[in-house]
Design a protein around this motif. Sequence first.
Motif, short mmCIF file in Angstrom:
data_model
loop_
_atom_site.label_atom_id
_atom_site.label_comp_id
_atom_site.label_asym_id
_atom_site.label_seq_id
_atom_site.Cartn_x
_atom_site.Cartn_y
_atom_site.Cartn_z
N LEU A 98 42.70 47.64 50.12
CA LEU A 98 42.20 46.29 49.88
C LEU A 98 43.14 45.61 48.89
O LEU A 98 43.67 46.25 47.99
CB LEU A 98 40.78 46.32 49.32
CG LEU A 98 39.71 46.97 50.22
CD1 LEU A 98 38.39 47.09 49.48
CD2 LEU A 98 39.53 46.17 51.51
N SER A 99 43.32 44.31 49.06
CA SER A 99 44.33 43.59 48.28
C SER A 99 43.79 43.01 46.99
O SER A 99 42.74 42.36 46.97
CB SER A 99 44.92 42.46 49.13
OG SER A 99 45.85 41.71 48.37
N SER A 100 44.54 43.21 45.92
CA SER A 100 44.25 42.59 44.63
C SER A 100 45.00 41.28 44.46
O SER A 100 44.71 40.51 43.52
CB SER A 100 44.65 43.54 43.50
OG SER A 100 46.04 43.86 43.61
N MET A 101 45.97 41.02 45.31
CA MET A 101 46.85 39.86 45.13
C MET A 101 46.05 38.55 45.15
O MET A 101 45.16 38.35 45.97
CB MET A 101 47.91 39.83 46.22
CG MET A 101 48.94 40.95 46.09
SD MET A 101 49.81 40.92 44.50
CE MET A 101 50.74 39.39 44.64
N GLY A 102 46.41 37.68 44.22
CA GLY A 102 45.72 36.42 44.06
C GLY A 102 44.70 36.46 42.94
O GLY A 102 44.20 35.42 42.51
N ALA A 103 44.40 37.66 42.45
CA ALA A 103 43.51 37.75 41.29
C ALA A 103 44.23 37.29 40.04
O ALA A 103 43.60 36.89 39.06
CB ALA A 103 43.02 39.18 41.11
N GLY B 143 41.52 43.93 53.79
CA GLY B 143 40.67 42.90 53.22
C GLY B 143 41.01 42.68 51.77
O GLY B 143 42.03 43.17 51.27
N LEU B 144 40.14 41.94 51.08
CA LEU B 144 40.36 41.61 49.67
C LEU B 144 39.41 42.38 48.77
O LEU B 144 38.31 42.73 49.18
CB LEU B 144 40.12 40.12 49.44
CG LEU B 144 40.99 39.11 50.17
CD1 LEU B 144 40.50 37.70 49.86
CD2 LEU B 144 42.44 39.27 49.76
N ILE B 145 39.85 42.61 47.55
CA ILE B 145 38.92 42.97 46.49
C ILE B 145 38.37 41.64 46.02
O ILE B 145 39.05 40.85 45.35
CB ILE B 145 39.62 43.71 45.34
CG1 ILE B 145 40.42 44.89 45.88
CG2 ILE B 145 38.60 44.18 44.31
CD1 ILE B 145 41.40 45.45 44.88
N GLU B 146 37.15 41.34 46.40
CA GLU B 146 36.60 39.98 46.31
C GLU B 146 36.67 39.41 44.90
O GLU B 146 37.20 38.33 44.66
CB GLU B 146 35.16 39.98 46.82
CG GLU B 146 34.51 38.61 46.87
CD GLU B 146 35.03 37.75 48.01
OE1 GLU B 146 34.86 36.53 47.93
OE2 GLU B 146 35.60 38.30 48.96
N ASN B 147 36.10 40.13 43.95
CA ASN B 147 36.01 39.63 42.59
C ASN B 147 37.34 39.85 41.87
O ASN B 147 37.86 40.97 41.82
CB ASN B 147 34.88 40.34 41.85
CG ASN B 147 34.66 39.82 40.44
OD1 ASN B 147 35.42 40.15 39.54
ND2 ASN B 147 33.63 39.02 40.27
#
Length: 501
Positions: free
Chosen positions: A196-201, A224-228
């Motif tokens: 899962l992607s952390s990018m954009g956090a 997918g994304l790591i949402e938070n």
Amino acid sequence: MAIRRHQQTEGTKFPGKTYVEAVLEPAYDQAKQELLLPMIEVHKAHLVMLLEQGLLTQDEANSIAKALIRIDLEQLSQGNYNGQFEDLFFEVEHKLLELSNDASGSLHLGRSRNDMGIAIYRITLRRKLLGTIGSALRLHASLLAFAKKHTGTIIIAHTHTQQAQPTTLAHYIAAVTDSLARDIRRLQAAYANCNLSSMGAAALTTSGFTISRERVAELLAFDGLIENAYDAVSGADYVAEIAAGVQLAAINLGRFTQELLLWCTQEFAVARVAAPYVQISSIMPQKRNPVSVEHIRSLLSSIAGSSQTVLTMLHNTPFGDIVDTEDDMQPYAWKSLDTLEVVYRLLSKVIDSLQINEDVLRQRAAASFATVTELADTLVREEGLSFRNAHKIVSRLVTQAVQQGDQINDLSLQSLNEAAIHTLGLPLRLSEKQLKLALDPEHFVNVRKVRGGPSPGEMKRALKAQQYRLNSLEQWLGEREAHLASASTKLNSILFDWQIK
């Protein structure tokens, strides 16, 4: 990623010698071997997204793309830490600035070392996970093929390290394979949570720029994304889950390895490891030491230790971005995965060439009292006794035989009836033929047709199911590897297309 609190710039002091020796140099060496390629992939994906979102001009993107393509990765991977830059990240950033005439200064728009570092760790770990799962599947295939050859090889199974009941070698090995499959499924689950992607956090709150987290995740083949965003840079359970799964896999396989070593002793005389995997003694000419299996056992213990180190280093750390979960900890996870991967491959080769002394196994099964559970069962069926009374009769029969130094073949209908009279006050109707059949180890195995038992028909069903499971797991692995390869190809194709337009 590497320690990020200090970047060497003009006028700053060179980091302390002990700091370099204990932290910076080891982190640099590890990063250039494990993190360099994922770092470049993240740079490329972030660049594509910035252009698509209109945050860079095409000219800026082209300049940065050329620098990313031209950067000498071989030279970087062979470099030594010299203190000019705190770590590999800043060295790469400096080289990109040189190659792009400072255009790459805009590459860090909308991101942080925090989200980037986590993404790089996850990319590294997912690759190692797939490699380890691939080798586990090779071992699964070797064990399955071995079991198929030994569905008729009767052995005496042990409980509490004592002879228990007859079964087959296939039944035993199929149990090992089922345990291995559970280990593989745990690693699959760890892969799902890792990929899962952390990018954009960014640092921990995302960014005020109109970045697309989803696009970067897609370009990097994340599922997918790591949402938070706070969780994206703070959560470390993705590596802890891997460590826990690897540790359990090592412990499980170590139990089988220990038994395999016992089988290789002259006292057991059950298994013979092939010549490429044994060593001789420097003084004892007769020695034939199965040291490959010994090394497997010790390496599995080291894997469990490295995995425990990950969990211990994570214990009681703050829930936030912190170096404890980075350069000092990640290599233990890498080492545990790398070692487990090669151990799986080695054990697969040992199993492929393992020789079994079937004659010894057959003779021991025929001479053992391990079949008398079936005699008690026969008394229940034929005499209508309760199992507890049948158990008492057979227990007395065996106890007296052992006291007299008799073997199982010495058991007679007369001695059985004497035990029955002592227990029940009357003899049995059982025939001599029924007694001999009840004590036959092959009969013991054949009548255990219940799901999960060792009978030939049930083992055929079970091994067929294992083959289907193996095929399904191999398909899963092939799809994941193809997805990662395809995403990398597409990402590089996008940058290449920019250069020829």
